[in-house]
Write a protein that holds these residues in place. Structure first.
Motif, short mmCIF file in Angstrom:
data_model
loop_
_atom_site.label_atom_id
_atom_site.label_comp_id
_atom_site.label_asym_id
_atom_site.label_seq_id
_atom_site.Cartn_x
_atom_site.Cartn_y
_atom_site.Cartn_z
N PRO A 1 0.26 10.53 1.90
CA PRO A 1 1.70 10.57 1.65
C PRO A 1 2.11 10.86 0.21
O PRO A 1 3.29 11.00 -0.06
N GLY A 2 1.18 10.95 -0.71
CA GLY A 2 1.55 11.23 -2.09
C GLY A 2 2.24 10.06 -2.77
O GLY A 2 3.27 10.22 -3.41
N TRP A 3 1.68 8.87 -2.62
CA TRP A 3 2.24 7.68 -3.25
C TRP A 3 2.28 7.85 -4.77
O TRP A 3 1.36 8.41 -5.37
N THR A 4 3.31 7.33 -5.40
CA THR A 4 3.43 7.40 -6.86
C THR A 4 2.90 6.13 -7.53
O THR A 4 2.83 6.06 -8.75
N GLY B 1 -13.55 -19.40 -2.49
CA GLY B 1 -13.40 -19.85 -3.86
C GLY B 1 -13.45 -18.77 -4.93
O GLY B 1 -13.20 -19.05 -6.10
N GLU B 2 -13.75 -17.53 -4.56
CA GLU B 2 -13.80 -16.45 -5.55
C GLU B 2 -12.40 -16.00 -5.94
O GLU B 2 -11.51 -15.91 -5.10
N VAL B 3 -12.24 -15.70 -7.22
CA VAL B 3 -10.96 -15.24 -7.74
C VAL B 3 -10.90 -13.71 -7.63
O VAL B 3 -11.87 -13.02 -7.95
N ILE B 4 -9.76 -13.22 -7.16
CA ILE B 4 -9.52 -11.78 -7.10
C ILE B 4 -8.34 -11.45 -8.02
O ILE B 4 -7.48 -12.30 -8.28
N CYS B 5 -8.34 -10.22 -8.52
CA CYS B 5 -7.27 -9.78 -9.42
C CYS B 5 -6.68 -8.48 -8.89
O CYS B 5 -7.36 -7.69 -8.26
N ARG B 6 -5.38 -8.30 -9.16
CA ARG B 6 -4.68 -7.11 -8.67
C ARG B 6 -4.52 -6.10 -9.80
O ARG B 6 -4.16 -6.44 -10.91
N TRP B 7 -4.84 -4.84 -9.48
CA TRP B 7 -4.71 -3.72 -10.40
C TRP B 7 -3.68 -2.77 -9.82
O TRP B 7 -3.53 -2.68 -8.60
N GLU B 8 -2.98 -2.03 -10.70
CA GLU B 8 -1.98 -1.09 -10.23
C GLU B 8 -2.03 0.19 -11.04
O GLU B 8 -2.31 0.18 -12.24
N TRP B 9 -1.76 1.31 -10.35
CA TRP B 9 -1.68 2.63 -10.97
C TRP B 9 -0.30 3.18 -10.70
O TRP B 9 0.25 3.00 -9.61
N ARG B 10 0.28 3.86 -11.71
CA ARG B 10 1.56 4.54 -11.57
C ARG B 10 1.37 6.00 -11.99
O ARG B 10 0.82 6.26 -13.05
N ALA B 11 1.86 6.92 -11.16
CA ALA B 11 1.78 8.34 -11.50
C ALA B 11 2.50 8.59 -12.82
O ALA B 11 3.58 8.02 -13.06
#
Length: 164
Positions: free
Chosen positions: A115-118, A152-162
């Motif tokens: 879909p061409g996400w930005t 119990g494992e920690v997860i982290c969120r990453w983000e990309w912007r066009a």
């Protein structure tokens, strides 16, 4: 060096190859998947496109090398049509370091088969340095958001912007 070719997962053979890549990567990371988990992944890959997801298979030369599944992002306020969420990115361990994962993510960023996400979002284990290097190299930034998995494992969120 072989060329990496990215194609949509569109038939039974490509689904089988994608699940095989997933299984190999899970085994190599010390997480041998149960038959039930393997079946859930196979079902997700098979039905994802019908649900608006993007499912991609990478070939490195003649070999199935990697797979990616992304879906529309679900925020606190519901779906966000401008943002996709990477739910699975896996590479055959024999090809780790060959640029396969980067090629998959780059294809998604360009909108080659979707879909061409930005914007794109992904959660990864805080200890998964390989994945973090991949996302950093593809222009993602750590959002600072953290969550803890049931084990119990920690997860982290990453983000990309066009354009960012």
């Amino acid at each position: 060096m072989p060329r990496t070719l990215i194609t949509p997962i569109a038939d039974e053979e490509s689904r089988r190859l994608a699940v095989g890549v997933w299984e190999a990567a899970r085994r190599a990371s010390g997480n041998r998947p149960s038959p039930a988990r393997t079946e859930r992944v196979a079902t997700k890959v098979a039905t994802g496109v019908e649900l608006g997801e993007v499912a991609l298979l990478a070939h490195y030369g003649e070999r199935a090398a990697g797979m990616l599944v992304a879906e529309p992002f679900q925020g606190d306020d519901g779906p966000d049509d401008s943002c996709g969420h990477l739910s699975m990115v896996f590479v055959d361990p024999a090809l780790w370091g060959c640029g396969v994962a980067g090629a998959l993510v780059r294809s998604l960023q360009r909108g080659d088969h979707g879909p061409g996400w930005t914007r794109l979002s992904v959660w990864t284990r805080e200890t998964n340095r390989r994945a973090q290097r991949l996302y950093l190299a593809r222009g993602f930034t750590d959002t600072g958001e953290r969550a803890t998995l049931h084990e119990g494992e920690v997860i982290c969120r990453w983000e990309w912007r066009a354009g960012g």
